[in-house]
Design an enzyme around this catalytic site. Sequence first.
Site, short mmCIF file in Angstrom:
data_model
loop_
_atom_site.label_atom_id
_atom_site.label_comp_id
_atom_site.label_asym_id
_atom_site.label_seq_id
_atom_site.Cartn_x
_atom_site.Cartn_y
_atom_site.Cartn_z
N SER A 1 0.81 -1.21 0.00
CA SER A 1 0.00 0.00 0.00
C SER A 1 0.85 1.27 0.00
O SER A 1 1.56 1.54 -0.95
CB SER A 1 -0.96 -0.05 1.19
OG SER A 1 -2.05 0.79 1.00
N LYS B 1 -0.88 -4.20 -3.29
CA LYS B 1 -2.13 -3.50 -2.96
C LYS B 1 -2.09 -2.11 -3.58
O LYS B 1 -1.27 -1.29 -3.21
CB LYS B 1 -2.31 -3.40 -1.45
CG LYS B 1 -3.57 -2.64 -1.04
CD LYS B 1 -3.68 -2.54 0.47
CE LYS B 1 -4.93 -1.78 0.88
NZ LYS B 1 -4.93 -0.37 0.47
N ASP C 1 10.88 5.04 -9.69
CA ASP C 1 10.58 5.74 -10.93
C ASP C 1 11.45 6.97 -11.13
O ASP C 1 11.85 7.29 -12.26
CB ASP C 1 9.10 6.14 -10.96
CG ASP C 1 8.17 4.94 -11.12
OD1 ASP C 1 8.66 3.87 -11.51
OD2 ASP C 1 6.97 5.09 -10.85
#
Length: 768
Positions: A480, A505, A491
Amino acid sequence: MIFRFRPLLALLIALSVTSTATLAQSAADLGASKPRKVSELPLQPDTNEASAALISAHLLTRFHYDAQPLDDAMSQKIYALYFKLLDGEKVFFTQEDMAKFAKYKDQFGNAIWNKDLSGPFDIFNQYILRAIDRMNYARGLLKQGFDFNTNDTYAIDRKKADWPKDKAELDDLWRKRTMNDWLRLKLAGKTDDDIRKTLDKRYSNYIDRVKQLDGQDAFQTFMTAYANSTDPHTDYMGPRAAENFDISMKLSLEGIGAVLQQRDDYTAIRELVPGGPAIKSGKLHVGDYVLGVGQGESGPLTDVVGWRIDDVVNLIRGKKDTTVRLEIVPGDQGTDGKHESITLVRKKVTIEEQAAKKKVIEITDAGVTRKIGVIELPMFYSDFGARSEGDKNFKSATRDVAKLLGELKTEGVQGVVIDLRNNGGGSLYEANELTGLFIDKGPVVQVRDARGQVQVQGDDDPGMSWSGPLAVLVNRGTASASEIFSAAIQDYGRGLVIGTQTFGKGTVQTLIDLNRFAADPDSKPDYGALKMTVQEFFRINGGSTQLRGVTPDMQYPGNGDDKEFGESTYDNALPWTQIAPADYKPVADMKAYLPQLEQMHDARVAKSPAWQLMLDELAQYKKLADRASISLNYDQRETERKQLDAIQAEFRTRHKAIDGGTADVDDEAQLDDGLNPNERSLKSELKEQEEAKKAPDPQLQETSHVLFDAIGLIDANPKLAAEVLPYGGKLGDSASMASTNGAMALPTPMTEPGASQAPKPASSTGGK
């Protein structure tokens, strides 16, 4: 945060804190010397529960991210999950029972819409009776003993098994279960008389806990089945669960600062929270038994012997600056010792165990020593209430980490590891802000609502608290909000993500106080709360962490639990998807030195005794976990135990060699003693817990060494440094970049993944 309710059987046996129901027995019939708090059968739903279910249905069918009608099809899903929660191992009900219950299979939707919960409660009442009956049956088997010269086997995992055909088949199943319990104790060297006493007490205690289960438990289990049938992370929280959830998010409560544990009929002090009233008093100690609780200076004492643990906790908790009195027996005197009375004033207590922590690992290689800072973050916590009230010292994961980063810089660390293993998530706001400590500014996460509208959230404050080499350590329990942070770091190329595939999740929940929808607010109902999925989040590269999680840049071996644990194990998990990328630019390229780091890692762990020991222990764990059944033949099990003991003895020898002979390892404690956790002495449990904390951590050590290698490569090659450090490596000392983070503006909280906050009025309910 992963917030799932276990099947009730596991909850009762493993945690030993739930309970319910009285039949017509008195306290004397139950063998108690003092009154027990038991419930009366049959349990009946009350009007508040029926209203809470109806309100939840309106919200779930209209405002859930993937709203589904509460029709016959959903009823069947609820029905299946309800029985999975009650009897997931299929050890209480038979096929004959299920044929009788089949009339409810497509009626649960109507039950909620009509505010008639008699069906779910009927099933729960039958569960209680069956659980008591099975335990009494097992107790009866103890009198005659068992023949362990047969070729019987016992199925370890019955989740995918059929329901027993009839009572005869159920009896045979319980004969084998009880045989296995007996055999484990026998292999541990217990005499037959000791085994009978231990198991009779175990089964009797289980009966007592079952008899304490009440209507809240029945309703909680049923509503969990409904909520989880919509998606794996939507949950109903009754008043008890909602309060505990709030405490877990803000890491504080008002009480005495003592962790309680149930030990047979008694409530024992397991831990004293540093700085709390209990430890400051000097009168309460680990191991003491709580026999009674009184309110105020002179209020009557309530006898709590035989009570379930959450009911005792509710009596002891209370508003700050109020008084509570405890009647205790010192642990070293046993339960028959002299009673003592203690008066304490409740205060706000901070739960530091789940707060961010730091340490420094020194790595020396080829004559070079470097300091690597480690920050362990168990969850993304935030005290939303204190923050909204303007409390400058509100509890926040980001604020705590920013402070720890400052301390690590003062200590001269050259790289930082953020340890997010088993961090189940928490506040979306905190995940966003924490990422801002490691990037200058820019988007962090994209959030899409049920209408398909996408909002980009990010860090608008220029500056970083740490601009140097960074690694994020993850595992399957990283979920999460933790995946948002890890994905953003990956990224941007801001640091290395190391470990095993994360949970997967990718949804956002908000916590809705159901009392807001009461027809008569003045009646002050206690409907509980609904944690409902309202959004899905996406990486800034457009991909989702849903189902797939975050793939580490450098992968460590797993323990094989991905087949049983993770988003991909849920039948009704949302599918993976992607959207357009956000407007961002990577600030560095980890691929510039990742191949070199992997080569150095592979060469090092191939020669590392600690790493090889970890691999061997993982292989042994997988071998045991993959067993479908075990023998009930004494000679065969004894042979298997001796083989396992030899393997464990070898592991202990290798551990001692790696630790330099300094490890305090209790050889006997490593073997299967046949006992359940709450049957061992509290002292031995706490010792085992402390030893686990001190145990070497080869994955963290290796991650620190990888970062050590990265720093060496950067120092030796300015061109490489420009590629792998943020913004071309031009920022220099990260201390100069800490101008704004840690003293952040406080916008209105957003909804968040996993762990949830109280939303803005009507923010996710369209003004209903």
